[in-house]
Design a protein around this motif. Structure first.
Motif, PDB file in Angstrom:
ATOM      1  N   ASP A  41       4.633  -6.448  -0.322  1.00  0.00           N
ATOM      2  CA  ASP A  41       4.126  -6.500   1.053  1.00  0.00           C
ATOM      3  C   ASP A  41       4.583  -5.261   1.825  1.00  0.00           C
ATOM      4  O   ASP A  41       4.657  -5.281   3.046  1.00  0.00           O
ATOM      5  CB  ASP A  41       4.604  -7.769   1.750  1.00  0.00           C
ATOM      6  CG  ASP A  41       6.129  -7.859   1.850  1.00  0.00           C
ATOM      7  OD1 ASP A  41       6.822  -6.991   1.263  1.00  0.00           O
ATOM      8  OD2 ASP A  41       6.633  -8.789   2.511  1.00  0.00           O
ATOM      9  N   ARG A  42       4.847  -4.157   1.097  1.00  0.00           N
ATOM     10  CA  ARG A  42       5.443  -2.975   1.705  1.00  0.00           C
ATOM     11  C   ARG A  42       4.422  -1.861   1.924  1.00  0.00           C
ATOM     12  O   ARG A  42       3.439  -1.739   1.196  1.00  0.00           O
ATOM     13  CB  ARG A  42       6.583  -2.424   0.832  1.00  0.00           C
ATOM     14  CG  ARG A  42       7.605  -3.438   0.358  1.00  0.00           C
ATOM     15  CD  ARG A  42       8.234  -4.204   1.496  1.00  0.00           C
ATOM     16  NE  ARG A  42       8.955  -3.333   2.424  1.00  0.00           N
ATOM     17  CZ  ARG A  42       9.524  -3.775   3.547  1.00  0.00           C
ATOM     18  NH1 ARG A  42       9.452  -5.054   3.887  1.00  0.00           N
ATOM     19  NH2 ARG A  42      10.162  -2.926   4.339  1.00  0.00           N
ATOM     20  N   ARG A  43       4.674  -1.050   2.946  1.00  0.00           N
ATOM     21  CA  ARG A  43       3.900   0.165   3.203  1.00  0.00           C
ATOM     22  C   ARG A  43       4.796   1.339   2.800  1.00  0.00           C
ATOM     23  O   ARG A  43       5.751   1.680   3.504  1.00  0.00           O
ATOM     24  CB  ARG A  43       3.473   0.249   4.674  1.00  0.00           C
ATOM     25  CG  ARG A  43       2.488  -0.858   5.050  1.00  0.00           C
ATOM     26  CD  ARG A  43       2.075  -0.767   6.519  1.00  0.00           C
ATOM     27  NE  ARG A  43       1.404   0.488   6.831  1.00  0.00           N
ATOM     28  CZ  ARG A  43       0.126   0.752   6.572  1.00  0.00           C
ATOM     29  NH1 ARG A  43      -0.638  -0.159   5.976  1.00  0.00           N
ATOM     30  NH2 ARG A  43      -0.408   1.921   6.911  1.00  0.00           N
ATOM     31  N   VAL A  44       4.471   1.938   1.665  1.00  0.00           N
ATOM     32  CA  VAL A  44       5.402   2.822   0.971  1.00  0.00           C
ATOM     33  C   VAL A  44       5.006   4.286   1.108  1.00  0.00           C
ATOM     34  O   VAL A  44       3.844   4.661   0.897  1.00  0.00           O
ATOM     35  CB  VAL A  44       5.473   2.444  -0.525  1.00  0.00           C
ATOM     36  CG1 VAL A  44       6.329   3.438  -1.297  1.00  0.00           C
ATOM     37  CG2 VAL A  44       6.025   1.022  -0.685  1.00  0.00           C
ATOM     38  N   GLU A  81       0.838  -1.200   0.000  1.00  0.00           N
ATOM     39  CA  GLU A  81       0.000   0.000   0.000  1.00  0.00           C
ATOM     40  C   GLU A  81       0.872   1.248   0.000  1.00  0.00           C
ATOM     41  O   GLU A  81       1.919   1.288   0.657  1.00  0.00           O
ATOM     42  CB  GLU A  81      -0.883  -0.017   1.243  1.00  0.00           C
ATOM     43  CG  GLU A  81      -1.836   1.143   1.362  1.00  0.00           C
ATOM     44  CD  GLU A  81      -2.676   1.084   2.630  1.00  0.00           C
ATOM     45  OE1 GLU A  81      -3.469   2.018   2.855  1.00  0.00           O
ATOM     46  OE2 GLU A  81      -2.510   0.109   3.399  1.00  0.00           O
ATOM     47  N   ILE A  82       0.450   2.258  -0.749  1.00  0.00           N
ATOM     48  CA  ILE A  82       1.049   3.585  -0.641  1.00  0.00           C
ATOM     49  C   ILE A  82       0.356   4.296   0.512  1.00  0.00           C
ATOM     50  O   ILE A  82      -0.860   4.470   0.503  1.00  0.00           O
ATOM     51  CB  ILE A  82       0.893   4.375  -1.948  1.00  0.00           C
ATOM     52  CG1 ILE A  82       1.652   3.676  -3.087  1.00  0.00           C
ATOM     53  CG2 ILE A  82       1.415   5.807  -1.771  1.00  0.00           C
ATOM     54  CD1 ILE A  82       1.403   4.286  -4.452  1.00  0.00           C
ATOM     55  N   ASP A 112       5.421   8.001  10.796  1.00  0.00           N
ATOM     56  CA  ASP A 112       5.125   7.083  11.893  1.00  0.00           C
ATOM     57  C   ASP A 112       3.635   6.756  11.942  1.00  0.00           C
ATOM     58  O   ASP A 112       3.243   5.589  12.106  1.00  0.00           O
ATOM     59  CB  ASP A 112       5.556   7.691  13.220  1.00  0.00           C
ATOM     60  CG  ASP A 112       7.063   7.755  13.377  1.00  0.00           C
ATOM     61  OD1 ASP A 112       7.765   6.998  12.672  1.00  0.00           O
ATOM     62  OD2 ASP A 112       7.536   8.561  14.203  1.00  0.00           O
ATOM     63  N   ALA A 113       2.804   7.777  11.814  1.00  0.00           N
ATOM     64  CA  ALA A 113       1.360   7.558  11.872  1.00  0.00           C
ATOM     65  C   ALA A 113       0.888   6.675  10.730  1.00  0.00           C
ATOM     66  O   ALA A 113      -0.054   5.880  10.885  1.00  0.00           O
ATOM     67  CB  ALA A 113       0.628   8.904  11.842  1.00  0.00           C
ATOM     68  N   ALA A 114       1.525   6.790   9.576  1.00  0.00           N
ATOM     69  CA  ALA A 114       1.139   6.001   8.409  1.00  0.00           C
ATOM     70  C   ALA A 114       1.707   4.589   8.442  1.00  0.00           C
ATOM     71  O   ALA A 114       1.288   3.725   7.667  1.00  0.00           O
ATOM     72  CB  ALA A 114       1.593   6.705   7.133  1.00  0.00           C
ATOM     73  N   GLY A 115       2.681   4.343   9.318  1.00  0.00           N
ATOM     74  CA  GLY A 115       3.300   3.029   9.394  1.00  0.00           C
ATOM     75  C   GLY A 115       4.168   2.701   8.191  1.00  0.00           C
ATOM     76  O   GLY A 115       4.268   1.537   7.781  1.00  0.00           O
ATOM     77  N   ALA A 116       4.837   3.704   7.628  1.00  0.00           N
ATOM     78  CA  ALA A 116       5.682   3.475   6.454  1.00  0.00           C
ATOM     79  C   ALA A 116       6.867   2.597   6.812  1.00  0.00           C
ATOM     80  O   ALA A 116       7.538   2.814   7.826  1.00  0.00           O
ATOM     81  CB  ALA A 116       6.168   4.807   5.892  1.00  0.00           C
TER      82      ALA A 116
END
Length: 290
Positions: free
Chosen positions: A171-174, A3-4, A46-50
C-alpha cells in the motif's frame, strides 16, 4: 495497491555533509550543486506523494545474494570508516519498511532470486543511505538494498522486476533512489589535492567523462535500452556499485521497455576523479517489469 511514483540516480559524495564554507573551500570558491539539487529532488518527491524510499546503496557490498535492510526502525550513531574526519558521530533515526522488505523477499524466493532480509538492529549502515536520508527524509519509510558484487546486469534488472511486483502488492507510494556516482575511479593519493574542485575537467579521464556524458544523453532521451546495451562498455570506467543503483530501478521500471526521460537536477561534477550527478525520472514511461 502500491505504486512506484518516481526514480532517481543521486550523488552522495561525503563532502555534501560538510558545512557550506568548507564545501566552498574544497571547491576552490564554488559549492557543489548536489546540495541545492537535493531541494529539487525533494520538490519532486512531494509532488509524487512518496511515502517510502527504496535506496540502492553502492557502498554496501554483498556476495552470495541481494540483501535487504528490513528492520522495523533504524537508529544509531555512524562514523565513516572511509572519511571519519567528514562524517563522524552522525546520529540517525528513521523508520524502516519491514512489510515491503518481507514481500520482496517472499516474491524473490518464489522466483529463485537469491535474497536475504535482515531484521537485526546490528546490521551496519553506510553513508550512501544516510546522506540521502539526511538531505531528503521527512517521515518516509526507508528500505535499503545492497549491491551484490557477483551480480551481472540481468541479475540487477531481475531484482528490480521483483521489487516492482512487491510494491504493487503493498500500500506504499515508493520512490526508487539509486545512491551512487557514474564513472568511479579516484586520482592517486599524491594527486588528489590537485583535483578536489567540482569542475568536470577534473574527472579521471576524457574517456570516463565522455562515457558519463553518453549515459546522460541516453537518459535524457529516455533510451534505457541504449543504456543497458552500453553497460559492458561502461564497465570499463568502473561505474560505482557496478551501476546496480541504476539497473535495479531500471528493472523495476520496465527494463529495456522503460521510456522515462531523465531530468538533470544538478550539474555533472567531479569528486576526486569520479563523475557525480542528480537525475530524476518521472514514473511516466514505465514499461512492463521484465
Amino acid at each position: 495497491m502500491g505504486e512506484i511514483v518516481g526514480a532517481a540516480v543521486l550523488g552522495h559524495q561525503p563532502t555534501i555533509m560538510l558545512p557550506a564554507e568548507q564545501r566552498v573551500r574544497l571547491g576552490h570558491g564554488r559549492d557543489t550543486t548536489l546540495v541545492a539539487g537535493f531541494d529539487e529532488v525533494r520538490t519532486r518527491l512531494d509532488a509524487a506523494g512518496a511515502d517510502t524510499f527504496v535506496i540502492v546503496d553502492t557502498h554496501w557490498f554483498t556476495t552470495f545474494e541481494h540483501v535487504l535492510a528490513g528492520q522495523e526502525h533504524h537508529r544509531g550513531v555512524f562514523t565513516s570508516e572511509e572519511v571519519p574526519r567528514v562524517i563522524c558521530d552522525y546520529e540517525y533515526d528513521y523508520a524502516g519498511a519491514p512489510r515491503l522488505a518481507e514481500t520482496v523477499h517472499a516474491i524473490a524466493k518464489e522466483r529463485g532470486v537469491p535474497t536475504t532480509n535482515v531484521t537485526t538492529t546490528t546490521l551496519p549502515h553506510h553513508y550512501p543511505t544516510l546522506n540521502l536520508v539526511h538531505w531528503l527524509h521527512r517521515d518516509e519509510q526507508v528500505l535499503s538494498i545492497g549491491i551484490c558484487q557477483t551480480a551481472a546486469a540481468e541479475d540487477f534488472l531481475e531484482l528490480g522486476a521483483t521489487l516492482a511486483d512487491a510494491v504493487g502488492q503493498s500500500d506504499r507510494r515508493v520512490a526508487l533512489l539509486g545512491s551512487g556516482g557514474m564513472s568511479h575511479r579516484f586520482w592517486p593519493l599524491r594527486e588528489l589535492a590537485d583535483h578536489m574542485a567540482y569542475d568536470p575537467d577534473d574527472v579521471i579521464s576524457d574517456a570516463a567523462r565522455e562515457a558519463d556524458g553518453h549515459v546522460l544523453e541516453l537518459w535524457a532521451a529516455g533510451d534505457h535500452a541504449g543504456v543497458i546495451d552500453f553497460y559492458p562498455e561502461f564497465r570499463r570506467h568502473s561505474p560505482e556499485g557496478l551501476f546496480g543503483h541504476y539497473l535495479v530501478p531500471a528493472g523495476a521500471m520496465g527494463g529495456r521497455q522503460w521510456r522515462g526521460r531523465g531530468v538533470q537536477l544538478s550539474e555533472y561534477e567531479n569528486s576526486v576523479g569520479t563523475g557525480q550527478v542528480h537525475v530524476w525520472f518521472e514514473a511516466e514511461g514505465k514499461g512492463e517489469a521484465r
